[in-house]
Design an enzyme around this catalytic site. Structure first.
Site, PDB file in Angstrom:
ATOM      1  N   ASP A 338      -0.411   8.187   3.805  1.00 58.72           N
ATOM      2  CA  ASP A 338       0.824   6.237   4.184  1.00 58.72           C
ATOM      3  C   ASP A 338       1.750   7.118   4.290  1.00 58.72           C
ATOM      4  OD1 ASP A 338      -1.798   4.952   3.853  1.00 58.72           O
ATOM      5  OD2 ASP A 338      -0.971   4.549   1.587  1.00 58.72           O
ATOM      6  N   ASP A 361      -2.708   6.630   8.553  1.00 55.68           N
ATOM      7  CA  ASP A 361      -3.682   4.956   8.312  1.00 55.68           C
ATOM      8  C   ASP A 361      -1.746   3.947   7.916  1.00 55.68           C
ATOM      9  OD1 ASP A 361      -4.791   3.030   6.395  1.00 55.68           O
ATOM     10  OD2 ASP A 361      -5.463   3.993   4.760  1.00 55.68           O
ATOM     11  N   ASP A 365       1.733   0.476   2.083  1.00 59.09           N
ATOM     12  CA  ASP A 365       0.819  -0.397   1.436  1.00 59.09           C
ATOM     13  C   ASP A 365       1.545  -0.267  -0.046  1.00 59.09           C
ATOM     14  OD1 ASP A 365      -0.846   0.265   4.045  1.00 59.09           O
ATOM     15  OD2 ASP A 365      -1.558   0.969   3.152  1.00 59.09           O
ATOM     16  N   ARG A 418      -2.125  -6.061   9.678  1.00 56.15           N
ATOM     17  CA  ARG A 418      -1.997  -5.527   8.353  1.00 56.15           C
ATOM     18  C   ARG A 418      -0.530  -5.657   8.298  1.00 56.15           C
ATOM     19  NH1 ARG A 418      -5.244  -0.709   6.510  1.00 56.15           N
ATOM     20  NH2 ARG A 418      -7.719  -1.416   6.151  1.00 56.15           N
TER      21      ARG A 418
END
Length: 526
Positions: A338, A361, A365, A418
């Site tokens: 991430d 990714d 997050d 997302r």
């Protein structure tokens, strides 16, 4: 004058002296007290009001306009419409299977759809039968079935009736199955294919029984099942919007390294040492630092880029259980996990004016019980998975009551998904962001509550989603948003808690110009 297309349409209200006329398209007669909630024959050449997941959905002319799912290779394709609060009703559509990719494939209509895999379906199966199915996660219970010649290129009229625990299915006016099931009490409708392609037309939804829903959809969007109590859309005038606003102002506020003396770093080793120190620090990143993996950031840190070119290449930051961290004005590129990971009860984090591209990714997050986070004025481009909030459907015990995050003035520039995808957090506040050319905007799942307001959605297939993939639905209140070339937003799914902090809401139609001129690196003086 009413025409044959009555999208999210008419509800008969029973009462002395009140008469409403419901326009119904090709409906097999139902109970005398039935009233049309919704109908769509696609005659206007578009599918406004429908959202989709999987497959390739387009409006086509097939004798008359219809809604086609053209990808027989799609494992599960769905087109959704209606309101999550609908309970007792009948849905009818004309359905023409086009092709089946394998054996025991199906085309169907569905009722009481409350997640991607929880619904009642009336299916045409290419094993020459019709099935009435209760779908509950991975479990599919056949409530009734009948032999039926299922032929590609032929039209069938399907009608699915859900009334209390009674579920009934009809094909071409003949009952093909009935049963009792109470797993799904309410939900919208869907058109469904499983490894098949089909055309749908003349979709209509009518109430059954004597107590129709009390909250029919409006002419512009599906309302929530119950409007939550939310604060005014604007708070008192604040310092400039480039200052700290939102959830990171709560719980004692977020100051990072505060007034600690600044240290400039130019290498991976110096950066690793600085962010991992137990002391409060202001860390200035100069030039490009190449690294790998995740660098742990401890409490009371401000990490800022010098100028517009400060870059973290190949790695990311993880804030694991620490608090009071600010990350601003950095370019993140090519990270191998991430770019920024906030987890395990981390609190009071501000991620602001950064740019993210071409990583593995998530860009940002936030998960595992973290809380009091603001994500503002960032740009995500050339990347797919942007911002996940809550990592797993199975993590309720840690996440419920946490994951409170504000997302404002971010530029989701062609990123895929997302923005954010939310589990459990309530309230999550998403306002004044610019969405451009995305697969979907905001998804609320697993009982989350998300207020989506004052955003600008341009060329976004599904601006807001109630439920996503295999996750149960959450709640969305969407208001005062601006849509250009985008699908219709979903809303409903429950209640959203009130926003506790003041904020200044920009007009949605101005958000594109405001955000594109202000988001990303090099836009603030540090």
């Amino acid at each position: 004058m009413l025409n044959r297309r009555t999208r999210r349409g008419l509800l008969v209200a029973a009462g002395a002296g009140l008469l409403a006329v419901a326009l119904t398209v090709g409906i097999i007669p139902g109970p005398a007290q039935a009233a049309t909630l919704y109908s769509d024959n696609f005659d206007d050449g578009n599918a406004d009001g429908w959202s989709k997941s999987g497959g390739d959905w387009t409006v086509v002319t097939d004798g008359s306009p219809g809604y086609r799912q053209g990808n027989a290779g799609s494992e599960l394709a769905r087109g959704f419409a209606g309101d999550t609060g609908w309970t007792n009703y009948q849905v009818q559509a004309r359905v023409k299977p086009l092709s089946f990719n394998g054996s025991n494939r199906l085309v169907a209509i569905a009722a009481r759809v409350n997640s991607a895999t929880r619904m009642y379906r009336l299916a045409l199966v290419n094993a020459n039968r019709a099935e009435l199915q209760a779908v509950n996660g991975s479990s599919i219970t056949v409530l009734g079935s009948a032999s039926l010649s299922v032929t590609t290129g032929s039209w069938y009229t399907l009608r699915l009736v859900v009334d209390g625990s009674s579920i009934q299915g009809f094909v071409n006016g003949s009952q093909v199955g009935s049963g009792s099931n109470s797993a799904q009490s309410a939900g919208r409708i869907a058109l469904v294919t499983v490894y098949a392609s089909a055309v749908y037309d003349d979709v209509s939804v009518d109430t059954v029984g004597s107590q129709p829903p009390t909250n029919p959809p409006t002419a512009t969007t599906r309302p929530p099942t119950g409007q939550p109590t939310t604060p005014p859309t604007t708070g008192p005038t604040l310092p400039p919007q480039t200052g700290l606003v939102g959830w990171a102002t709560q719980n004692g506020g977020t100051s990072g390294g505060g007034n600690a003396a600044a240290t400039t770093v130019t290498s991976a080793s110096a950066l690793t040492s600085a962010v991992g120190s137990s002391s409060a620090a202001v860390i200035r990143v100069s030039g490009t630092i190449s690294c790998s993996g995740m660098l742990r950031v401890r409490s009371n840190k401000t990490i800022v880029g010098v100028g517009s070119g400060a870059t973290i290449s190949g790695c990311g930051f993880t804030i694991n259980g620490d608090r009071n961290v600010i990350i601003r004005n950095l370019n993140f590129r090519g990270w191998d996990d991430d770019a920024i990971n906030v987890e395990t009860g981390a609190t009071n984090v501000w991620v602001d004016h950064n740019s993210f591209t071409d990583g593995y990714d998530g860009a940002v997050d936030i998960k595992r019980g973290s809380d009091f986070v603001t994500v503002s004025w960032n740009r995500v481009y050339g990347h797919d998975k942007s911002m996940l909030l809550g990592h797993s459907d199975d993590n309720a015990s840690q996440d419920v009551g946490h994951l409170r995050v504000t997302y404002h003035h971010n530029w989701f520039d062609g990123s895929g998904t997302r923005h954010p995808r939310v589990r459990f957090g309530n309230p999550v506040h998403v306002y004044n962001n610019y969405y451009y050319d995305n697969e979907y905007g905001v998804a609320s799942t697993m009982g989350a509550g998300v207020l989506v307001e004052g955003n600008y959605f341009e060329n976004v297939d599904e601006p807001t989603l109630v439920g996503y993939a295999d996750s149960d639905p959450g709640a969305i209140v969407q208001r005062n948003n601006h849509f250009v070339g985008s699908g219709s937003p979903q809303s409903g799914g429950g209640s959203v808690a009130g926003i506790p902090y003041p904020y200044q809401l920009d007009g949605a139609s101005s958000v594109k110009s405001i955000v594109t001129s202000g988001a990303g690196t090099g836009r603030i003086g540090l």
